[in-house]
Design a protein around this motif. Sequence first.
Motif, PDB file in Angstrom:
ATOM      1  N   VAL A 164       0.819  -1.209   0.000  1.00  0.00           N
ATOM      2  CA  VAL A 164       0.000   0.000   0.000  1.00  0.00           C
ATOM      3  C   VAL A 164       0.855   1.262   0.000  1.00  0.00           C
ATOM      4  O   VAL A 164       0.357   2.369   0.201  1.00  0.00           O
ATOM      5  N   GLY A 165       2.171   1.088  -0.231  1.00  0.00           N
ATOM      6  CA  GLY A 165       3.057   2.233  -0.421  1.00  0.00           C
ATOM      7  C   GLY A 165       3.577   2.876   0.841  1.00  0.00           C
ATOM      8  O   GLY A 165       4.006   4.040   0.820  1.00  0.00           O
ATOM      9  N   MET A 166       3.590   2.139   1.943  1.00  0.00           N
ATOM     10  CA  MET A 166       4.048   2.706   3.208  1.00  0.00           C
ATOM     11  C   MET A 166       5.403   2.147   3.621  1.00  0.00           C
ATOM     12  O   MET A 166       5.811   2.280   4.768  1.00  0.00           O
ATOM     13  N   ARG A 167       6.074   1.484   2.694  1.00  0.00           N
ATOM     14  CA  ARG A 167       7.416   0.937   2.920  1.00  0.00           C
ATOM     15  C   ARG A 167       7.441   0.068   4.166  1.00  0.00           C
ATOM     16  O   ARG A 167       6.748  -0.938   4.222  1.00  0.00           O
ATOM     17  N   ASP A 168       8.232   0.462   5.186  1.00  0.00           N
ATOM     18  CA  ASP A 168       8.326  -0.360   6.398  1.00  0.00           C
ATOM     19  C   ASP A 168       7.618   0.289   7.586  1.00  0.00           C
ATOM     20  O   ASP A 168       7.867  -0.064   8.736  1.00  0.00           O
ATOM     21  N   ASP A 169       6.721   1.250   7.315  1.00  0.00           N
ATOM     22  CA  ASP A 169       5.985   1.910   8.393  1.00  0.00           C
ATOM     23  C   ASP A 169       4.768   1.043   8.746  1.00  0.00           C
ATOM     24  O   ASP A 169       3.634   1.324   8.346  1.00  0.00           O
ATOM     25  N   TYR A 170       5.028  -0.028   9.502  1.00  0.00           N
ATOM     26  CA  TYR A 170       3.974  -0.987   9.779  1.00  0.00           C
ATOM     27  C   TYR A 170       2.869  -0.408  10.656  1.00  0.00           C
ATOM     28  O   TYR A 170       1.736  -0.894  10.663  1.00  0.00           O
ATOM     29  N   GLU A 171       3.173   0.667  11.426  1.00  0.00           N
ATOM     30  CA  GLU A 171       2.117   1.274  12.235  1.00  0.00           C
ATOM     31  C   GLU A 171       1.067   1.930  11.341  1.00  0.00           C
ATOM     32  O   GLU A 171      -0.135   1.747  11.535  1.00  0.00           O
ATOM     33  N   ARG A 172       1.525   2.658  10.326  1.00  0.00           N
ATOM     34  CA  ARG A 172       0.580   3.245   9.373  1.00  0.00           C
ATOM     35  C   ARG A 172      -0.132   2.146   8.597  1.00  0.00           C
ATOM     36  O   ARG A 172      -1.331   2.236   8.331  1.00  0.00           O
ATOM     37  N   GLY A 173       0.610   1.100   8.240  1.00  0.00           N
ATOM     38  CA  GLY A 173      -0.001  -0.025   7.560  1.00  0.00           C
ATOM     39  C   GLY A 173      -1.076  -0.682   8.416  1.00  0.00           C
ATOM     40  O   GLY A 173      -2.149  -1.046   7.911  1.00  0.00           O
ATOM     41  N   SER A 174      -0.807  -0.813   9.713  1.00  0.00           N
ATOM     42  CA  SER A 174      -1.784  -1.402  10.625  1.00  0.00           C
ATOM     43  C   SER A 174      -3.047  -0.562  10.691  1.00  0.00           C
ATOM     44  O   SER A 174      -4.173  -1.084  10.661  1.00  0.00           O
ATOM     45  N   ASN A 175      -2.882   0.755  10.791  1.00  0.00           N
ATOM     46  CA  ASN A 175      -4.043   1.639  10.851  1.00  0.00           C
ATOM     47  C   ASN A 175      -4.867   1.565   9.570  1.00  0.00           C
ATOM     48  O   ASN A 175      -6.109   1.599   9.608  1.00  0.00           O
ATOM     49  N   ARG A 176      -4.185   1.447   8.422  1.00  0.00           N
ATOM     50  CA  ARG A 176      -4.903   1.313   7.160  1.00  0.00           C
ATOM     51  C   ARG A 176      -5.735   0.028   7.154  1.00  0.00           C
ATOM     52  O   ARG A 176      -6.898   0.024   6.747  1.00  0.00           O
ATOM     53  N   ILE A 177      -5.129  -1.059   7.592  1.00  0.00           N
ATOM     54  CA  ILE A 177      -5.834  -2.350   7.618  1.00  0.00           C
ATOM     55  C   ILE A 177      -7.049  -2.292   8.538  1.00  0.00           C
ATOM     56  O   ILE A 177      -8.136  -2.763   8.184  1.00  0.00           O
ATOM     57  N   ILE A 178      -6.881  -1.697   9.716  1.00  0.00           N
ATOM     58  CA  ILE A 178      -7.989  -1.589  10.668  1.00  0.00           C
ATOM     59  C   ILE A 178      -9.147  -0.798  10.060  1.00  0.00           C
ATOM     60  O   ILE A 178     -10.314  -1.197  10.152  1.00  0.00           O
ATOM     61  N   GLN A 179      -8.835   0.328   9.432  1.00  0.00           N
ATOM     62  CA  GLN A 179      -9.891   1.131   8.814  1.00  0.00           C
ATOM     63  C   GLN A 179     -10.565   0.376   7.672  1.00  0.00           C
ATOM     64  O   GLN A 179     -11.777   0.503   7.462  1.00  0.00           O
ATOM     65  N   ASP A 180      -9.794  -0.403   6.927  1.00  0.00           N
ATOM     66  CA  ASP A 180     -10.382  -1.211   5.851  1.00  0.00           C
ATOM     67  C   ASP A 180     -11.336  -2.262   6.409  1.00  0.00           C
ATOM     68  O   ASP A 180     -12.391  -2.533   5.829  1.00  0.00           O
ATOM     69  N   PHE A 181     -10.962  -2.867   7.540  1.00  0.00           N
ATOM     70  CA  PHE A 181     -11.851  -3.823   8.182  1.00  0.00           C
ATOM     71  C   PHE A 181     -13.146  -3.140   8.611  1.00  0.00           C
ATOM     72  O   PHE A 181     -14.236  -3.654   8.386  1.00  0.00           O
TER      73      PHE A 181
END
Length: 290
Positions: free
Chosen positions: A249-266
């Motif tokens: 999703v284009g956030m490289r290794d920023d897994y915290e931002r990636g986690s927030n994106r996944i949560i919002q998608d859920f």
Amino acid sequence: MAVTIQWFPGHMAKAIRQFEENLSLVDVVFEVIDARIPLTSQNPEIKRISADKPHLFIMTKRDLADPKLTSAWLKYFSEHNQPAIAIDAKTKFGVNNVISVISPLLREKIQREQDKGMKKRPIRAISVGVPNVGKSTVLNRLVNRRAAQVGNRPGVTKGQQWLKSSDKLELLDTPGILWPKFASQEVADKLALTGAIKESVFASDDIALYGLKQFRQLNPDGLKERYHLNEEDLTLSDVDLLLQITQKVGMRDDYERGSNRIIQDFRSGKIGLYTLDDPEMVMDDEKPND
């Protein structure tokens, strides 16, 4: 290991006390529950306090839940003599829908009042539910105006207020209420994933990992489509899958931002419809009062 989530600030303790104090003023309890977690979003404190009061479950967010399991839950509630209806933001839903469901529950009480010569009055209800369950949206639909403050974060409705729905129904609104101690970590995870708990009190990667674990079983095709994954990706560990999605999703290794994106998608249904509670898994001691 995930850190146990507990969130019971002072205003929730106050709201529970207010609910208990105001219960004698109403005829029926409207408990708004999330169709994605129809059991988990039931507040045991509400059940304890209002045990002898007629009770209606209003299942919200039906458009985000698995329709087969929503039907299964409605059947389950019916079989256990628990009145329930399921709605979503687009449902044509109003006072008459509610009145038709709750009138049989109150028939004897209304008849007793009429026998005493008491003047006919609107049914009085109190509305309760966990934070961010869609309670204010339900109230606004019932009163046909934006009487209750609405938001997409837990804890928006701060106080209690009476709302006049019609000459048939009056509603007492309450803030979203959680309870002091969750029965298990999974209860906390489900409430966090669906939005009932503030983000400030849980680690986003823990909840994203929980969601990914659930969707591997519930809807792996939804994960693949949303994040352009292949079968090999789904063989990764949950942590490595989280990192893989973060990169995709284009956030490289920023897994915290990636986690927030996944949560919002859920939460928004972008990964697909889901229901985390199954009526077939309900233990006897968790069943609604018969």
